[in-house]
Design a protein around this motif. Sequence first.
Motif, mmCIF file in Angstrom:
data_model
loop_
_atom_site.group_PDB
_atom_site.id
_atom_site.type_symbol
_atom_site.label_atom_id
_atom_site.label_comp_id
_atom_site.label_asym_id
_atom_site.label_seq_id
_atom_site.Cartn_x
_atom_site.Cartn_y
_atom_site.Cartn_z
ATOM 1 N N GLY A 163 0.982 -1.302 -0.057
ATOM 2 C CA GLY A 163 -0.028 -0.585 0.200
ATOM 3 C C GLY A 163 0.681 1.373 -0.342
ATOM 4 N N GLU A 164 1.503 1.596 1.028
ATOM 5 C CA GLU A 164 3.003 1.846 1.040
ATOM 6 C C GLU A 164 4.016 1.642 1.359
ATOM 7 O OE1 GLU A 164 0.855 5.410 3.467
ATOM 8 O OE2 GLU A 164 1.620 7.233 1.847
ATOM 9 N N THR A 165 5.320 1.942 1.693
ATOM 10 C CA THR A 165 6.154 1.854 2.101
ATOM 11 C C THR A 165 7.481 3.504 2.430
ATOM 12 O OG1 THR A 165 8.267 0.196 1.283
ATOM 13 C CG2 THR A 165 7.529 1.765 -0.460
ATOM 14 N N PRO A 166 8.329 3.383 3.433
ATOM 15 C CA PRO A 166 8.965 4.395 3.203
ATOM 16 C C PRO A 166 9.851 4.209 2.285
ATOM 17 C CG PRO A 166 9.787 2.615 4.936
ATOM 18 C CD PRO A 166 8.576 2.338 4.501
ATOM 19 N N VAL A 167 10.585 5.603 1.704
ATOM 20 C CA VAL A 167 11.381 6.355 1.196
ATOM 21 C C VAL A 167 12.517 6.949 1.495
ATOM 22 C CG1 VAL A 167 12.087 7.273 -1.515
ATOM 23 C CG2 VAL A 167 10.782 5.092 -1.114
ATOM 24 N N ALA A 168 13.872 7.234 2.117
ATOM 25 C CA ALA A 168 14.871 8.545 3.023
ATOM 26 C C ALA A 168 15.176 9.307 1.601
ATOM 27 C CB ALA A 168 15.421 7.520 3.536
ATOM 28 N N PHE A 169 14.860 10.495 1.538
ATOM 29 C CA PHE A 169 15.614 11.420 0.640
ATOM 30 C C PHE A 169 16.790 12.494 1.574
ATOM 31 C CE2 PHE A 169 11.963 11.511 -1.246
ATOM 32 C CZ PHE A 169 12.334 11.402 -3.029
ATOM 33 N N VAL A 170 18.263 12.079 1.317
ATOM 34 C CA VAL A 170 19.282 12.624 2.152
ATOM 35 C C VAL A 170 20.255 13.431 1.449
ATOM 36 C CG1 VAL A 170 21.130 10.745 3.705
ATOM 37 C CG2 VAL A 170 19.147 10.542 2.602
ATOM 38 N N THR A 171 21.268 14.265 2.137
ATOM 39 C CA THR A 171 21.566 15.299 2.623
ATOM 40 C C THR A 171 22.740 14.618 2.379
ATOM 41 O OG1 THR A 171 21.089 16.979 3.594
ATOM 42 C CG2 THR A 171 20.540 16.867 1.437
ATOM 43 N N LEU A 172 24.459 14.363 2.082
ATOM 44 C CA LEU A 172 25.492 13.961 2.263
ATOM 45 C C LEU A 172 26.687 14.660 2.796
ATOM 46 C CD1 LEU A 172 25.327 10.733 0.261
ATOM 47 C CD2 LEU A 172 24.983 11.003 2.761
ATOM 48 N N GLN A 173 27.485 14.369 4.025
ATOM 49 C CA GLN A 173 28.837 15.658 4.534
ATOM 50 C C GLN A 173 29.515 15.683 2.577
ATOM 51 O OE1 GLN A 173 29.640 16.837 6.444
ATOM 52 N NE2 GLN A 173 27.879 15.952 8.130
ATOM 53 N N PRO A 174 30.404 17.352 2.674
ATOM 54 C CA PRO A 174 29.921 16.778 0.949
ATOM 55 C C PRO A 174 31.033 15.990 0.424
ATOM 56 C CG PRO A 174 30.269 18.897 2.312
ATOM 57 C CD PRO A 174 30.062 17.881 3.086
ATOM 58 N N ASP A 175 32.196 15.909 1.418
ATOM 59 C CA ASP A 175 33.219 14.834 1.289
ATOM 60 C C ASP A 175 32.983 12.609 1.264
ATOM 61 O OD1 ASP A 175 35.131 14.676 4.196
ATOM 62 O OD2 ASP A 175 33.222 14.370 3.267
ATOM 63 N N SER A 176 31.636 12.671 1.512
ATOM 64 C CA SER A 176 31.658 11.478 1.261
ATOM 65 C C SER A 176 31.198 10.914 0.291
ATOM 66 C CB SER A 176 29.871 11.976 2.193
ATOM 67 O OG SER A 176 29.731 9.989 2.283
ATOM 68 N N ALA A 177 31.578 9.653 0.344
ATOM 69 C CA ALA A 177 31.243 8.671 -0.865
ATOM 70 C C ALA A 177 30.709 7.458 -0.519
ATOM 71 C CB ALA A 177 33.295 8.565 -1.157
ATOM 72 N N LEU A 178 29.655 7.686 0.312
ATOM 73 C CA LEU A 178 28.820 6.832 1.177
ATOM 74 C C LEU A 178 27.739 6.463 -0.172
ATOM 75 C CD1 LEU A 178 27.576 4.979 2.814
ATOM 76 C CD2 LEU A 178 26.220 7.222 3.601
ATOM 77 N N ASN A 179 27.062 5.996 -1.288
ATOM 78 C CA ASN A 179 26.375 5.633 -1.369
ATOM 79 C C ASN A 179 24.722 4.417 -1.078
ATOM 80 O OD1 ASN A 179 26.034 2.729 -2.103
ATOM 81 N ND2 ASN A 179 27.782 2.156 -2.816
ATOM 82 N N ALA A 180 23.801 4.850 -2.237
ATOM 83 C CA ALA A 180 21.952 4.824 -1.651
ATOM 84 C C ALA A 180 22.085 2.983 -1.733
ATOM 85 C CB ALA A 180 21.250 5.138 -3.067
ATOM 86 N N ASP A 181 23.212 2.142 -1.744
ATOM 87 C CA ASP A 181 22.721 0.689 -1.648
ATOM 88 C C ASP A 181 23.379 1.237 0.139
ATOM 89 O OD1 ASP A 181 21.413 0.749 -3.630
ATOM 90 O OD2 ASP A 181 23.048 -0.568 -4.333
ATOM 91 N N GLU A 182 24.530 0.677 -0.101
ATOM 92 C CA GLU A 182 25.374 0.939 1.259
ATOM 93 C C GLU A 182 24.412 1.754 2.463
ATOM 94 O OE1 GLU A 182 28.808 3.235 0.649
ATOM 95 O OE2 GLU A 182 29.974 1.253 -0.449
#
Length: 515
Positions: free
Chosen positions: A450-469
Amino acid sequence: MSVKSPSPDSPFVDLTAMIRQRAAEHGARAAIVCDDETLTFAALQAMIDRCAAALQRDGLSPEDVVAICASSSIQYASVFFGALRAGLAVAPLSPSTHPDSLVAMLENSRAQILFADDAVCQLLSSVTLPPALRIVNIGAAAQYDAWLAPVGAAPAQVEIQPEWAFNIIYSSGTTGTPKGIVQSHAMRYAYTLRSVERGYGPDAVTLIATPLYSNTTLVSFFPTLALGGTVVLMPKFDARQYLELAQREHVTHTMLVPVQYQRILGHPDFDRYDLSSFRAKFCTSAPFPAGLKADALRRWPGKLTEFYGMTEGGASCELCADEYPNKLHTVGRPLNGHEMRLIDADGREVAAGEAGEIIGRSPAMMTGYYRQPEKTAQAEWHDSDGRRFIRTGDVGRFDEDGFLVLMDRKKDMIISGGFNIYPSDLEQVIARHPEVVESAVVGVPSQRWGETPVAFVTLQPDSALNADELTAWANGQLGKMQRLADVVIVDALPRSPIGKVLKRELRERFSGAVA
């Protein structure tokens, strides 16, 4: 054999006394069917007595609290009723909640005993529980039977008072401070009396496919048994199994959430099953699309009724869909004895036809949030005469016929599979990641939930983190029902001129396909 149901003006009777009466009247009749096991009313009555006697033996006194965290089962049901007979309040907790949140709810409730199954016992092995808490494993039949008082034991009689707490239902099994909604014995009894007009009685067979910790379930579970009917429990929902049980057990009543209607009606073999025994189907807990209501009316025998309301109480609406097929876009009109109003952001009533926050009062209002007077006060609104209303946080308007049209959920709560997810709780977890600057969680459409949660995120400028991680990291911190379907990394969150994040814009921006 017919059994006389209580009249609406009957004096208060606690529900366990009603079970005792049903056992005396038709003890050999099936009370609960679960998997391949059937418990008669006589056997249920005896098990309730043994449980109540064991609780008294262990030193618990009226108005103390016990918690139950387990899958639906005959043992679960007997513990709930046994605790009530001893005058205790029951806190039913979700097994899918994160362990830290379970600990928070156990601490808030001050439960003296936790009744859990094997899976929950294993789940809690990694956390520190309140030092005085005892655990009784009801998932292992031998262990539970050994804990019960001996066969034939009877508890000391307790005179249940109408105002005593019946249950404490937690509105948010998530991180942060959960809110325990206290409902009284009087409230449960009043609801049972009202259930007579919906066809509950000795010949009712109610198929329960939602968990026993949910108020959605309890509003069908307790009236069925108290009025002498049979409950068929499904520990885990499956559309095909549901249809098989409905046909085999000649089910007359059921309470489902919209996503379950969707899965059942969408099953390829739906039309092959004989569902002619159904007299009444109910739905609550989440938005029920008009097209899905129409499909249920067309293909599934029996009346279809949608309820709109909150576990906290206030006022509830009822839509008898078969009587008002032109009002399927609404949630109906307030129930008899329920008063509902609409207010603006300043707490003033809006003009006729305008939208506003929904507030209400009724005989079914919660006592308050357990041990949280500030949160209780925040949930209340009082009119000029000092009468107490409960705020829903939902926005709606009444049409020209007095039917309520829901406009939006003011609090941005996500309802996934019929269960409440609070975005702010998920956002607090995401914020713990050292590379996250800020986040906003919204609900997006899901065919499955029916519904499921999705997150919109801002990261630190030097971050290499990806969405899957980040998705994997966050879901490792969240309860099963809270887990994110996706993370979208953005440069900035859209905001209004006063700095409020525009979540509606985020929902519109999300274009991913969610199953």
